[in-house]
Design a protein around this motif. Structure first.
Motif, PDB file in Angstrom:
ATOM      1  N   MET A 107       0.840  -1.197   0.000  1.00 22.45           N
ATOM      2  CA  MET A 107       0.000   0.000   0.000  1.00 22.45           C
ATOM      3  C   MET A 107       0.880   1.254   0.000  1.00 22.45           C
ATOM      4  O   MET A 107       1.087   1.892   1.040  1.00 22.45           O
ATOM      5  N   PRO A 108       1.476   1.617  -1.141  1.00 19.35           N
ATOM      6  CA  PRO A 108       2.426   2.730  -1.184  1.00 19.35           C
ATOM      7  C   PRO A 108       1.798   4.127  -1.112  1.00 19.35           C
ATOM      8  O   PRO A 108       2.033   4.963  -1.963  1.00 19.35           O
ATOM      9  N   LEU A 109       0.971   4.359  -0.109  1.00 22.15           N
ATOM     10  CA  LEU A 109       0.561   5.722   0.220  1.00 22.15           C
ATOM     11  C   LEU A 109       1.526   6.221   1.289  1.00 22.15           C
ATOM     12  O   LEU A 109       1.596   5.655   2.377  1.00 22.15           O
ATOM     13  N   VAL A 110       2.305   7.245   0.950  1.00 24.71           N
ATOM     14  CA  VAL A 110       3.290   7.763   1.893  1.00 24.71           C
ATOM     15  C   VAL A 110       2.548   8.573   2.947  1.00 24.71           C
ATOM     16  O   VAL A 110       1.995   9.630   2.652  1.00 24.71           O
ATOM     17  N   SER A 111       2.533   8.083   4.160  1.00 28.00           N
ATOM     18  CA  SER A 111       1.664   8.662   5.190  1.00 28.00           C
ATOM     19  C   SER A 111       2.145  10.010   5.694  1.00 28.00           C
ATOM     20  O   SER A 111       1.345  10.851   6.116  1.00 28.00           O
ATOM     21  N   THR A 112       3.449  10.238   5.668  1.00 28.40           N
ATOM     22  CA  THR A 112       3.987  11.521   6.116  1.00 28.40           C
ATOM     23  C   THR A 112       4.969  12.044   5.080  1.00 28.40           C
ATOM     24  O   THR A 112       5.553  11.275   4.311  1.00 28.40           O
ATOM     25  N   SER A 113       5.152  13.344   5.080  1.00 25.33           N
ATOM     26  CA  SER A 113       6.100  13.977   4.174  1.00 25.33           C
ATOM     27  C   SER A 113       7.085  14.805   4.969  1.00 25.33           C
ATOM     28  O   SER A 113       6.740  15.405   5.992  1.00 25.33           O
ATOM     29  N   GLY A 114       8.310  14.849   4.493  1.00 22.86           N
ATOM     30  CA  GLY A 114       9.345  15.601   5.182  1.00 22.86           C
ATOM     31  C   GLY A 114       9.436  17.050   4.764  1.00 22.86           C
ATOM     32  O   GLY A 114      10.333  17.764   5.226  1.00 22.86           O
ATOM     33  N   TYR A 115       8.515  17.505   3.913  1.00 20.51           N
ATOM     34  CA  TYR A 115       8.643  18.879   3.438  1.00 20.51           C
ATOM     35  C   TYR A 115       8.062  19.893   4.415  1.00 20.51           C
ATOM     36  O   TYR A 115       6.893  19.793   4.811  1.00 20.51           O
ATOM     37  N   GLN A 116       8.881  20.872   4.766  1.00 20.24           N
ATOM     38  CA  GLN A 116       8.448  21.990   5.599  1.00 20.24           C
ATOM     39  C   GLN A 116       8.957  23.269   4.938  1.00 20.24           C
ATOM     40  O   GLN A 116      10.166  23.484   4.852  1.00 20.24           O
ATOM     41  N   PRO A 117       8.071  24.132   4.462  1.00 25.41           N
ATOM     42  CA  PRO A 117       8.533  25.350   3.789  1.00 25.41           C
ATOM     43  C   PRO A 117       9.096  26.356   4.788  1.00 25.41           C
ATOM     44  O   PRO A 117       8.690  26.386   5.950  1.00 25.41           O
ATOM     45  N   PHE A 143      -5.038  13.494  -7.422  1.00 21.29           N
ATOM     46  CA  PHE A 143      -4.435  12.839  -6.264  1.00 21.29           C
ATOM     47  C   PHE A 143      -4.930  11.388  -6.236  1.00 21.29           C
ATOM     48  O   PHE A 143      -5.902  11.063  -5.549  1.00 21.29           O
ATOM     49  N   PRO A 144      -4.274  10.500  -6.996  1.00 22.45           N
ATOM     50  CA  PRO A 144      -4.777   9.130  -7.189  1.00 22.45           C
ATOM     51  C   PRO A 144      -4.522   8.223  -5.989  1.00 22.45           C
ATOM     52  O   PRO A 144      -3.777   7.242  -6.074  1.00 22.45           O
ATOM     53  N   ARG A 145      -5.169   8.533  -4.895  1.00 22.13           N
ATOM     54  CA  ARG A 145      -4.942   7.771  -3.668  1.00 22.13           C
ATOM     55  C   ARG A 145      -5.406   6.329  -3.783  1.00 22.13           C
ATOM     56  O   ARG A 145      -4.760   5.409  -3.267  1.00 22.13           O
ATOM     57  N   ASP A 146      -6.514   6.099  -4.468  1.00 21.36           N
ATOM     58  CA  ASP A 146      -7.027   4.736  -4.586  1.00 21.36           C
ATOM     59  C   ASP A 146      -6.074   3.865  -5.388  1.00 21.36           C
ATOM     60  O   ASP A 146      -5.806   2.719  -5.016  1.00 21.36           O
ATOM     61  N   VAL A 147      -5.544   4.407  -6.480  1.00 18.85           N
ATOM     62  CA  VAL A 147      -4.591   3.638  -7.296  1.00 18.85           C
ATOM     63  C   VAL A 147      -3.358   3.302  -6.471  1.00 18.85           C
ATOM     64  O   VAL A 147      -2.892   2.151  -6.455  1.00 18.85           O
ATOM     65  N   ALA A 148      -2.803   4.294  -5.777  1.00 26.10           N
ATOM     66  CA  ALA A 148      -1.596   4.054  -4.994  1.00 26.10           C
ATOM     67  C   ALA A 148      -1.833   3.043  -3.881  1.00 26.10           C
ATOM     68  O   ALA A 148      -0.967   2.207  -3.584  1.00 26.10           O
ATOM     69  N   SER A 149      -3.012   3.088  -3.278  1.00 30.30           N
ATOM     70  CA  SER A 149      -3.290   2.180  -2.165  1.00 30.30           C
ATOM     71  C   SER A 149      -3.374   0.729  -2.615  1.00 30.30           C
ATOM     72  O   SER A 149      -3.240  -0.181  -1.799  1.00 30.30           O
ATOM     73  N   SER A 151      -1.478  -0.396  -5.359  1.00 30.38           N
ATOM     74  CA  SER A 151      -0.332  -0.644  -6.227  1.00 30.38           C
ATOM     75  C   SER A 151       0.895  -1.019  -5.415  1.00 30.38           C
ATOM     76  O   SER A 151       1.100  -0.532  -4.305  1.00 30.38           O
ATOM     77  N   GLN A 152       1.714  -1.879  -5.994  1.00 31.32           N
ATOM     78  CA  GLN A 152       3.001  -2.219  -5.391  1.00 31.32           C
ATOM     79  C   GLN A 152       4.086  -1.230  -5.796  1.00 31.32           C
ATOM     80  O   GLN A 152       5.163  -1.219  -5.209  1.00 31.32           O
ATOM     81  N   TYR A 153       3.804  -0.414  -6.801  1.00 32.92           N
ATOM     82  CA  TYR A 153       4.864   0.376  -7.425  1.00 32.92           C
ATOM     83  C   TYR A 153       4.666   1.881  -7.364  1.00 32.92           C
ATOM     84  O   TYR A 153       5.645   2.626  -7.399  1.00 32.92           O
ATOM     85  N   VAL A 154       3.443   2.373  -7.311  1.00 35.56           N
ATOM     86  CA  VAL A 154       3.181   3.806  -7.328  1.00 35.56           C
ATOM     87  C   VAL A 154       3.096   4.325  -5.900  1.00 35.56           C
ATOM     88  O   VAL A 154       2.166   3.995  -5.161  1.00 35.56           O
ATOM     89  N   PHE A 155       4.067   5.141  -5.513  1.00 33.14           N
ATOM     90  CA  PHE A 155       4.143   5.714  -4.176  1.00 33.14           C
ATOM     91  C   PHE A 155       3.646   7.155  -4.254  1.00 33.14           C
ATOM     92  O   PHE A 155       4.260   8.002  -4.914  1.00 33.14           O
ATOM     93  N   LEU A 156       2.537   7.442  -3.608  1.00 37.05           N
ATOM     94  CA  LEU A 156       1.942   8.770  -3.634  1.00 37.05           C
ATOM     95  C   LEU A 156       2.231   9.506  -2.339  1.00 37.05           C
ATOM     96  O   LEU A 156       1.847   9.057  -1.253  1.00 37.05           O
ATOM     97  N   GLU A 157       2.892  10.647  -2.449  1.00 35.58           N
ATOM     98  CA  GLU A 157       3.185  11.501  -1.301  1.00 35.58           C
ATOM     99  C   GLU A 157       2.460  12.831  -1.499  1.00 35.58           C
ATOM    100  O   GLU A 157       2.603  13.466  -2.551  1.00 35.58           O
ATOM    101  N   THR A 158       1.699  13.245  -0.511  1.00 31.05           N
ATOM    102  CA  THR A 158       0.892  14.463  -0.634  1.00 31.05           C
ATOM    103  C   THR A 158       1.176  15.415   0.521  1.00 31.05           C
ATOM    104  O   THR A 158       0.374  15.530   1.457  1.00 31.05           O
ATOM    105  N   PRO A 159       2.298  16.120   0.481  1.00 29.99           N
ATOM    106  CA  PRO A 159       2.580  17.087   1.542  1.00 29.99           C
ATOM    107  C   PRO A 159       1.531  18.195   1.571  1.00 29.99           C
ATOM    108  O   PRO A 159       0.939  18.530   0.537  1.00 29.99           O
ATOM    109  N   HIS A 160       1.294  18.752   2.718  1.00 30.56           N
ATOM    110  CA  HIS A 160       0.311  19.829   2.845  1.00 30.56           C
ATOM    111  C   HIS A 160       0.762  21.065   2.072  1.00 30.56           C
ATOM    112  O   HIS A 160      -0.059  21.820   1.557  1.00 30.56           O
ATOM    113  N   GLU A 179      16.723  10.501  -2.811  1.00 31.74           N
ATOM    114  CA  GLU A 179      16.463   9.536  -1.739  1.00 31.74           C
ATOM    115  C   GLU A 179      15.671   8.334  -2.262  1.00 31.74           C
ATOM    116  O   GLU A 179      15.999   7.178  -1.958  1.00 31.74           O
ATOM    117  N   PHE A 180      14.627   8.611  -3.029  1.00 35.84           N
ATOM    118  CA  PHE A 180      13.788   7.531  -3.533  1.00 35.84           C
ATOM    119  C   PHE A 180      14.497   6.738  -4.631  1.00 35.84           C
ATOM    120  O   PHE A 180      14.442   5.502  -4.646  1.00 35.84           O
TER     121      PHE A 180
END
Length: 328
Positions: free
Chosen positions: A1-11, A279-285, A287-296, A320-321
């Motif tokens: 389930m490659p939905l990236v739950s957290t993101s490291g981006y902070q502006p 924001f294809p969350r359903d596809v990423a959830s 998929s074994q290969y598509v990692f979706l990261e959605t920073p705020h 990194e990825f």
């Protein structure tokens, strides 16, 4: 389930909303420490592509090549492309930033130009690089329109993707072109829309000067929105019956479930260009290969951090990825 739950981006504090995060990097970022060597290659249909190389050594190719695809009406010279090229070089990779037809500073020869679903030219660039320098690994990166092309390339026909292509990382991608073309037409996005339309109109005028019998500009100035422009020019110039058909076939979202290499998609939730359909969350959830990261935060092709080394989050995250457990 490659939905990236957290993101490291902070502006940083001065990049306090999605519009500022989009505009500041576009207007004021500079990446001077990248030196390109340009190569012009002839395409099979009688046109040309200009490729900008940034190799670690002219004597021997690196083991790995990173290919960067730019956004709508961009080029290899845009700061976000140069920033990714620099990051790839710093990671020990050769880099190749390619310019779409009509985007290198010289109008292309044919009636066709480029569009957001044109994967044949990306495939051509990948295979040209492999035949020229025989890299063992290729990483694909792309921004906005270039991200859409990259995702579609990987998913529409996975069997044609060379085995050397190992991973991909894309940012700020309009995976649903119909909804995103309508979204950017909203009043609060009119500045971006007008800038795009200005350069698109100018290229149509240049094309009409070259082939006046094939390009009608009589109604060009009446076109204000992407669907109108795409219906009048983009679609018929590239073999589509209408803008509707173009959006349907060119949107990468319909191909994501077919991708078979690890692929990172980073779309900021405050991106002024992207509606919920991108924001294809359903596809990423599933998929074994598509990692979706959605920073705020992040804006569109933004992700600035204000760090001393000048790197952006998109560049650090891509490296990194791309280098995580890469197969030999």
């Amino acid at each position: 389930m490659p939905l990236v739950s957290t993101s490291g981006y902070q502006p940083p504090m001065y990049l306090f909303n999605g519009h500022i995060q989009t505009i500041v990097p576009s207007l004021w970022r500079s990446v001077p420490d990248v030196r390109y060597q340009r190569e012009r290659v002839e395409t099979e249909d009688g046109d040309f592509l200009d490729l900008d190389w940034s190799r670690l050594s002219t004597d021997e190719p690196a083991d790995t090549l990173g290919i960067v695809s730019h956004g709508l009406e961009g080029s290899a010279g845009r700061p976000y492309v140069r920033g990714m090229v620099r990051a790839l070089n710093r990671a020990g990779f050769d880099a190749l930033a390619w310019n779409y037809r009509s985007c290198s500073g010289e109008m292309n020869r044919l009636l066709r130009s480029y569009h957001l679903g044109d994967t044949d030219d990306l495939d051509f660039v990948v295979r040209h690089a492999l035949s020229k320098l025989r890299y063992r690994r290729i990483f694909l990166t792309g921004f906005s329109a270039g991200g859409n092309v990259t995702l579609k390339y990987l998913g529409e026909n996975p069997e044609r993707v060379p085995r050397e292509v190992k991973r991909a990382a894309v940012f700020s991608v309009p995976t649903d072109l119909k909804s995103s073309s309508n979204h950017i037409s909203r009043l609060e996005n009119r500045l971006y829309l007008n800038n795009f339309m200005k350069t698109l109109r100018e290229k149509i005028r240049q094309k009409a000067e070259i082939m006046p019998d094939k390009v009608d500009v009589s109604k060009l100035d009446d076109l204000r929105y992407f669907p109108e422009f795409d219906d009048q020019y983009t679609a018929p110039m590239h073999g589509f019956k209408s803008a509707e058909e173009y959006y349907e076939h060119a949107s990468s979202g319909r191909y994501l479930s077919n991708i078979r290499i690890p692929t990172l998609l980073v779309n900021a939730e405050n991106d002024p260009f992207l509606p919920p359909a991108c924001f294809p969350r359903d596809v990423a959830s599933h998929s074994q290969y598509v990692f979706l990261e959605t920073p705020h935060e992040g804006g569109h092709v933004g992700f600035g951090e204000g760090t001393p080394d000048g790197e952006y989050y998109s560049e650090r995250r891509a490296i990194e990825f791309l280098t995580a457990e890469v197969p030999a």
